[in-house]
Design a protein around this motif. Structure first.
Motif: not given
Length: 141
Positions: A125-126, A113, A120-122, A133
């Motif tokens: 997680k995806d 990010s 980028d955490d999203e 992670q």
């Protein structure tokens, strides 16, 4: 170096040359071998090729020794593939273990990010399993 076995000494010297392919890509020797054996790849992704020379075959076989200890410094992440390259700080397995098709042919920079100067955490997680992670978040940005 204290090697008692000539084979181990030979592997160490060949591994040293392989390390130079990675760290000094602009040297004459690196350019010659790259043009002949791994033109559109780096040394870690190379293959023995068709009809390899004795020297190249020897250096290539020492690659397993190099792969055990080599790690990418992430930096901007623009040169590192997410899959298939050792960039995690895990001593046992520095490779991504998640197998999402979205990760194929993408660079590490694509999971960063730029706004928050971090991961980028999203996306993490995806696309990644829990182990990956955790390992990614431990890599300095």
């Amino acid at each position: 170096m204290g090697f008692r076995d000539f084979r181990d000494f030979n592997l160490a010297m060949l591994g040293n040359q392989a390390w130079r392919f990675l760290t000094k890509p602009n040297s004459l020797v690196s350019k010659v071998y790259k043009a002949r054996y791994f033109l559109n790849k780096n040394y870690l992704d190379s293959s023995a090729g068709h009809n390899p020379s004795f020297v190249w075959r020897s250096i290539w076989e020492a690659g397993d020794v190099v792969k055990v200890g080599v790690r990418w410094v992430v930096g901007s992440g623009e040169m590192i593939n997410i899959l298939g390259q050792p960039w995690l700080l895990d001593d046992h397995n520095p490779f991504i273990t998640s197998d999402s098709p979205a990760l194929a042919n993408n660079k590490v920079s694509s999971i960063m990010s730029m706004e928050h100067r971090g991961w980028d955490d999203e996306i993490l997680k995806d696309l990644f399993n829990d182990r990956d992670q955790e390992c990614i978040r431990s890599v300095p940005y």
